[in-house]
Design an enzyme around this catalytic site. Sequence first.
Site, PDB file in Angstrom:
ATOM      1  N   GLY A  36     -10.948   0.990   2.028  1.00 54.25           N
ATOM      2  CA  GLY A  36     -12.061   0.349   1.338  1.00 54.25           C
ATOM      3  C   GLY A  36     -11.590  -0.221   0.016  1.00 54.25           C
ATOM      4  N   GLY A  37     -10.786   0.556  -0.649  1.00 50.80           N
ATOM      5  CA  GLY A  37     -10.185   0.115  -1.896  1.00 50.80           C
ATOM      6  C   GLY A  37      -9.007   0.995  -2.211  1.00 50.80           C
ATOM      7  N   MET A  38      -8.099   0.479  -3.006  1.00 48.44           N
ATOM      8  CA  MET A  38      -6.974   1.266  -3.494  1.00 48.44           C
ATOM      9  C   MET A  38      -6.953   1.119  -4.996  1.00 48.44           C
ATOM     10  SD  MET A  38      -4.559   3.347  -2.924  1.00 48.44           S
ATOM     11  CE  MET A  38      -3.670   4.085  -4.300  1.00 48.44           C
ATOM     12  N   GLU A  39      -6.968   2.266  -5.671  1.00 43.63           N
ATOM     13  CA  GLU A  39      -7.176   2.313  -7.111  1.00 43.63           C
ATOM     14  C   GLU A  39      -5.958   1.924  -7.923  1.00 43.63           C
ATOM     15  OE1 GLU A  39      -6.257   6.596  -5.692  1.00 43.63           O
ATOM     16  OE2 GLU A  39      -7.352   4.863  -4.955  1.00 43.63           O
TER      17      GLU A  39
ATOM     18  N   GLN B 251       0.876  -1.172   0.000  1.00 44.86           N
ATOM     19  CA  GLN B 251       0.000   0.000   0.000  1.00 44.86           C
ATOM     20  C   GLN B 251       0.912   1.220   0.000  1.00 44.86           C
ATOM     21  OE1 GLN B 251      -3.189   0.741  -0.372  1.00 44.86           O
ATOM     22  NE2 GLN B 251      -2.673   2.902  -0.112  1.00 44.86           N
ATOM     23  N   CYS B 252       1.091   1.828  -1.165  1.00 41.30           N
ATOM     24  CA  CYS B 252       2.090   2.887  -1.322  1.00 41.30           C
ATOM     25  C   CYS B 252       1.548   4.295  -1.124  1.00 41.30           C
ATOM     26  CB  CYS B 252       2.757   2.779  -2.692  1.00 41.30           C
ATOM     27  SG  CYS B 252       3.858   1.365  -2.837  1.00 41.30           S
TER      28      CYS B 252
ATOM     29  N   TYR C 112     -12.568  14.110   0.030  1.00 38.75           N
ATOM     30  CA  TYR C 112     -13.572  13.350  -0.709  1.00 38.75           C
ATOM     31  C   TYR C 112     -14.873  14.148  -0.819  1.00 38.75           C
ATOM     32  CZ  TYR C 112     -10.697   9.136   0.018  1.00 38.75           C
ATOM     33  OH  TYR C 112      -9.687   8.214   0.014  1.00 38.75           O
TER      34      TYR C 112
ATOM     35  N   PRO D  83      -6.071  -1.738   4.901  1.00 39.53           N
ATOM     36  CA  PRO D  83      -6.516  -0.570   5.681  1.00 39.53           C
ATOM     37  C   PRO D  83      -7.547   0.331   5.016  1.00 39.53           C
ATOM     38  CG  PRO D  83      -4.344  -0.141   4.744  1.00 39.53           C
ATOM     39  CD  PRO D  83      -4.682  -1.579   4.411  1.00 39.53           C
TER      40      PRO D  83
ATOM     41  N   HIS E 289     -16.352   3.521  -7.101  1.00 35.04           N
ATOM     42  CA  HIS E 289     -15.413   4.584  -6.718  1.00 35.04           C
ATOM     43  C   HIS E 289     -14.024   4.301  -7.279  1.00 35.04           C
ATOM     44  CE1 HIS E 289     -13.865   7.793  -4.051  1.00 35.04           C
ATOM     45  NE2 HIS E 289     -12.790   7.023  -3.994  1.00 35.04           N
ATOM     46  N   GLU E 290     -13.526   3.088  -7.057  1.00 29.04           N
ATOM     47  CA  GLU E 290     -12.166   2.769  -7.510  1.00 29.04           C
ATOM     48  C   GLU E 290     -12.084   2.758  -9.036  1.00 29.04           C
ATOM     49  OE1 GLU E 290     -10.118   3.057  -5.251  1.00 29.04           O
ATOM     50  OE2 GLU E 290     -11.533   2.854  -3.599  1.00 29.04           O
TER      51      GLU E 290
END
Length: 667
Positions: free
Chosen positions: A320-323, A188-189, A436, A318, A347-348
């Site tokens: 909900g989502g990472m795009e 997770q960057c 957001y 950590p 969203h992603e």
Amino acid sequence: MWGRGFLQRARFAQLSPSSSSSRSLLSAASAAPPNLLYSHYQRGRWFGCSTANMAPVRDPNTLSNYDAWRTRHTTANLKIDFTAKCLRGSVILELESQTDKASKEIVLDSSYVTVNSIKLNSAPSLWETKARTEPNGSPVHIAVPEGAAKGEVVKVEIELATTDKCTALQWLTPAQTSDKAAPFMFSQCQAIHARSLFPCQDTPDVKSTYDFNITSPYVVVASGVPVPDETKDLGEEKLYKFQQKVPIPSYLFALSSGEIASAPVGKRSCVCTGPNELKASQWELEGDMDKFLEAAEKIVFPYRWGEYNVLVLPPSFPYGGMENPIFTFATPTIISGDKQNIDVIAHELAHSWSGNLVTSCSWEHFWLNEGWTMYLERRILASIHGGDAHFDFSAIRGWKALEEAIKEYGEDHEFTKLCISHKGIDPDDAFSTVPYEKGFHFVWSLDRLVGRENFDKFIPYYFGKWSNKSLDSYEFKDTFLEFFSAPEYSDLKDKIASIDWEGRFHSTGLPPKPEFDTSLADVCYELAEKWKSKDFTPSPSDVASWTGNQVLVFLNAVQDFEEPLTVEQSQALGKAYGLSESKNAELKAAYYHIAMRSKDASAYQGVADLLGEVGRMKFVRPLFRGLNKVDRELALKTFEKNREFYHPICRQMVEKDLGVSEAANSS
């Protein structure tokens, strides 16, 4: 000042990881005092060559000199070592000179990375890792003695290994996975954690194409298009290759490896997850992926990334989502068995245009990524579900979240602005709902101001103009004004002149509240009103026909009561509507907030149990803050019990929330 001859005799500089300010050791001059070559070094100067006339960088969260050099391509040749819990190998950066031989060094971001050697154009190079400063880490300085002509590309090859202090990686033991058969890792960057994987220009203002050559004993997923024909069997390990031909910023570099299975969920999409979760994940997502893609393409323009896949990660993820491009990394909380939480995917997916294709130049302008994405997400969902009422219903939920975030910070806090000063600030500390939802409300206000038909013409213009680029808030302003200066929009001149750009960008607190279409929310508010009476008798039929999001709006309304529910009411609420036993983490968490506000001690252990099952910060941080207020001992006990379950980013933030950072760091 050391001349060219001495420089040519020096073979390379090597990092000593035990040193707080890493020393350069010259194999051809080992008797030289440590840091001898750097004794007269100043930032922007190497052996007397000034870079003082170059334009300043505009991202305060990077130490790199990306004004002088820009990464154009990155090749990651990395082995995933599950035994040592590290990545090791080499990364090759191809950097284009932005000056005509004015810069004699390349400066890269790094954080807790062991660098073993660095080559410049295949030859050993002088380099040094400077002392660490928070929050931006330890810059790596690499000598380019002759500089490079403007437009010339140099190759920097870095041999490295990550360390146990790497903030981008989480390593799970087999026991922490559902099938208990194999370990698992994921990265997770975002925001500034790519620098803990390898030295790089860790800023969203720089974009690079990528080649991934990743060796692992388990299946690998990366933020590129898989090249299955080039997968190589290396005995107990395999070499997996991916390509990312669309330039992306460093925070979108992503890796995961473990027992991963996949199944199709659309014409251009598959879902990847653990074998035990595959069937449920496929059921949750299939039938909607194509709809989401087609709706998004109608709003903006055709999807440019080829595939759109989803990797459902273990519970400690950590966010909900990472795009991450090609493979969205998603929380397992979206797999609720009722298709009620897959808005996260909309969203992603929207990030494929806002954030990934068009990117904020720094975390100070993060709203350009997330505000636009919230807007596109709501447009996508409204087009699928049939109308603006759904758009407004989602916006109502978002307004509630925004109110809570601003209340938590305080109305006048810097972090409640759209444009936040990040000088000396870790972007993770400023992360909240504000960019957001406050960002969404600004975009939506522009939509309403010029009219939907006109705004719909602006959307593809904006994303087309800034594709593969990064921008700040003022460049967005200029683009908007440029588009609407066309003669056909002359009737909008006075409206556009009324926009308070400075106020929108820099005012603290809540933005102006719009008039929402409350038609889908009214029934939720009506039920909430009934709960103000202690004589009300609830029934499961009250919410039987509702969507999960309607139940959530109802719970949020109850949570806002001036007088909390009694313990008896809180328990009746959980029982009648099945909230404490729900598989929907959104509903369960909302119910527990009501229970804690009611001082229902019988629910506290349920809160602690949920905190041991879910690592998503959206739930973890507020639940810990709530539990800390009513039972600090249980909160601390729960955190210590699950400390290793949480991702390093989440763990660090909860430490701050609970006020245990100093104690934890000194132990």
